[in-house]
Write an enzyme that holds these catalytic residues in place. Structure first.
Site, mmCIF file in Angstrom:
data_model
loop_
_atom_site.group_PDB
_atom_site.id
_atom_site.type_symbol
_atom_site.label_atom_id
_atom_site.label_comp_id
_atom_site.label_asym_id
_atom_site.label_seq_id
_atom_site.Cartn_x
_atom_site.Cartn_y
_atom_site.Cartn_z
ATOM 1 N N ALA A 95 -45.720 6.967 -13.359
ATOM 2 C CA ALA A 95 -44.492 7.291 -14.093
ATOM 3 C C ALA A 95 -43.282 6.565 -13.526
ATOM 4 O O ALA A 95 -42.255 6.459 -14.185
ATOM 5 C CB ALA A 95 -44.267 8.791 -14.039
ATOM 6 N N LYS A 96 -43.380 6.093 -12.292
ATOM 7 C CA LYS A 96 -42.302 5.340 -11.635
ATOM 8 C C LYS A 96 -40.953 6.023 -11.792
ATOM 9 O O LYS A 96 -39.959 5.407 -12.157
ATOM 10 C CB LYS A 96 -42.297 3.895 -12.139
ATOM 11 C CG LYS A 96 -43.639 3.191 -11.857
ATOM 12 C CD LYS A 96 -43.637 1.708 -12.153
ATOM 13 C CE LYS A 96 -44.925 1.020 -11.736
ATOM 14 N NZ LYS A 96 -46.126 1.377 -12.522
ATOM 15 N N ARG A 97 -40.930 7.335 -11.507
ATOM 16 C CA ARG A 97 -39.710 8.104 -11.614
ATOM 17 C C ARG A 97 -38.863 8.004 -10.340
ATOM 18 O O ARG A 97 -39.264 7.347 -9.369
ATOM 19 C CB ARG A 97 -40.047 9.580 -11.894
ATOM 20 C CG ARG A 97 -40.798 9.835 -13.194
ATOM 21 C CD ARG A 97 -40.006 9.413 -14.409
ATOM 22 N NE ARG A 97 -40.516 10.035 -15.628
ATOM 23 C CZ ARG A 97 -41.363 9.470 -16.491
ATOM 24 N NH1 ARG A 97 -41.812 8.256 -16.292
ATOM 25 N NH2 ARG A 97 -41.745 10.116 -17.572
ATOM 26 N N ASP B 99 -41.004 -0.824 -15.362
ATOM 27 C CA ASP B 99 -42.410 -1.079 -15.040
ATOM 28 C C ASP B 99 -42.679 -2.561 -15.320
ATOM 29 O O ASP B 99 -41.772 -3.287 -15.709
ATOM 30 C CB ASP B 99 -43.304 -0.159 -15.891
ATOM 31 C CG ASP B 99 -44.608 0.181 -15.197
ATOM 32 O OD1 ASP B 99 -45.331 -0.759 -14.806
ATOM 33 O OD2 ASP B 99 -44.918 1.371 -15.056
#
Lengths: 273, 273
Positions: A95-97, B99
């Protein structure tokens, strides 16, 4: 899931393969589009066909959010299916939060409590108080972006500062954060030569490695420089496995591709003993 | 929405206020919890009570994701409500995504096409090819994290490299990306002294400024150093407005707090003429 349980899985299955569930409706077999939830049906078939060959599944949230509420429902059904049927799998919400503290706590709640993932990927740019809320969850893992597999990684991650590069500074600094034992790191396979330096900084941590296959990274090279005594690697493959075929044989062909990687991994594990 | 339309809104309303819709069910008035969708009911009341005083609404996606599918539905209803009833508002999905290229394209689709936001916040760590897919959307805006309002901003963003600090390098580098005219930047109000340097690098860009109010930033100082000839600022306030009261008068009290800020802004605009 504890790190020890993950290591045990790797030993049992002789595999450190993670399968990326990045489902694009334009790429899946057309016959699935007639079903009520094509994304879930696709994932279910892939998972049933590959679960004994891999130790981890990693849906990338972007591919679900792109389809709005329907997509989010597919994500929820997918993680529930894995948790119920294959609870031994280490699940990663890619999710690369990352946000300010109280907001990161809400993301942690979303992925660890609501969706019940074992881990989530997090971006480091906002620093300590954006990551620690994730680290506070016992038995959960936070996978911090260190050196990513894309070209843009060279824009900022490898910039030199005080004799180090930014990604090295990220690795070092993160070790001082509270509950840093819950950290893993993303390191792209396309940068195999960097693993030697990275292992000097984080010898014991698990590294999640995207970029083998479609993006051009070499499994052998990554293992040569990146492995530690517990293997310490999760090698992700997405497109190379899940889109091996877009015909009715897609699950079977996905299994074949996963098997190739698993066998290569078994060979590597045997040779380091 | 074009930048010109945003500037026109600011002039008409004599306001450059953005209201952060960060809805936490533990903080909203208890009588709303009996409704079918408390988050949406709360937002609807806040929006109806404040729309003439602000030019932008910014839901932070973390607060919606934390409630799973129900939360995502509340987010969708909220953005639809704003787009239908108050289409002049500049809408920001505070999602801090980013991303590799094909994946960022899916996030862009999620926020620009599916949810129909005017803009989305994006993290810079993964570099050019993680941001350009967002920039490719005409009439949409990508708000890149530069210098955030939290303590952790000092962990990496202000590290020195080649005579510059990382956030300055992010600002500079991003200007060379394709369709960089669609960029805005996040700069925290808690770091007012930095605005002077930032304006040297991006004199014309809009800056989204969180951190006024609850986080301690000063509106006067931010305007002194951060304004340009088109104002060029969107000042965000979340908790200070939406949680002004947790009684039945919450919307009225939110309006009072928004009005205070709008009047302060009107005064500032008058003085620079």
């Amino acid at each position: 899931m504890t790190t020890q349980q993950l290591i045990q899985q790797i030993k049992t299955k002789q595999s450190f393969l993670c399968i990326g569930l990045d489902v694009d409706l334009t790429k899946i077999p057309q016959h699935l589009l007639a079903t009520e939830d094509p994304i879930f049906e696709f994932n279910k078939a892939i998972i049933d066909a590959t679960h004994d060959l891999c130790v981890s599944y990693k849906p990338n949230t972007a591919f679900y959010e792109a389809y709005g509420i329907k997509g989010w429902m597919s994500l929820q059904k997918t993680i529930q299916y894995i948790n119920e049927k294959y609870p031994e799998q280490f699940t990663i919400a890619d999710a690369k939060r990352g946000d300010i503290g109280n907001t990161s706590a809400m993301y942690a709640k979303a992925f660890f409590e609501d969706l019940q993932f074992d881990s989530v990927t997090v971006a480091p740019y906002m620093g300590k108080d954006s990551v620690e809320p994730f680290l506070a969850f016992e038995g959960k893992h936070t996978i911090l972006l260190a050196l990513t597999s894309n070209e843009g990684a060279y824009d900022f991650q490898t910039l030199p500062l005080e004799g180090k590069e930014l990604y090295q500074k990220v690795l070092e600094t993160s070790k001082s954060w509270k509950n840093s034992q819950n950290l893993m790191y993303v390191v792209g396979a396309t940068k195999a030569e960097f693993f030697k330096e990275i292992r000097k900084i984080v010898p014991d941590s698990f590294l999640l490695v995207p970029g083998v296959g479609a993006q051009g990274g070499s499994l052998q090279e990554v293992c040569q420089y990146g492995m530690n005594q517990n293997i310490g690697l999760l090698i992700n493959s997405s497109r190379g496995i899940i889109y091996a075929s877009n015909g009715e044989d897609f699950a079977l062909r996905a299994r074949e591709e996963a098997l190739k990687l698993q066998q290569e991994m078994q060979e590597i594990i045997k040779n380091i003993k």
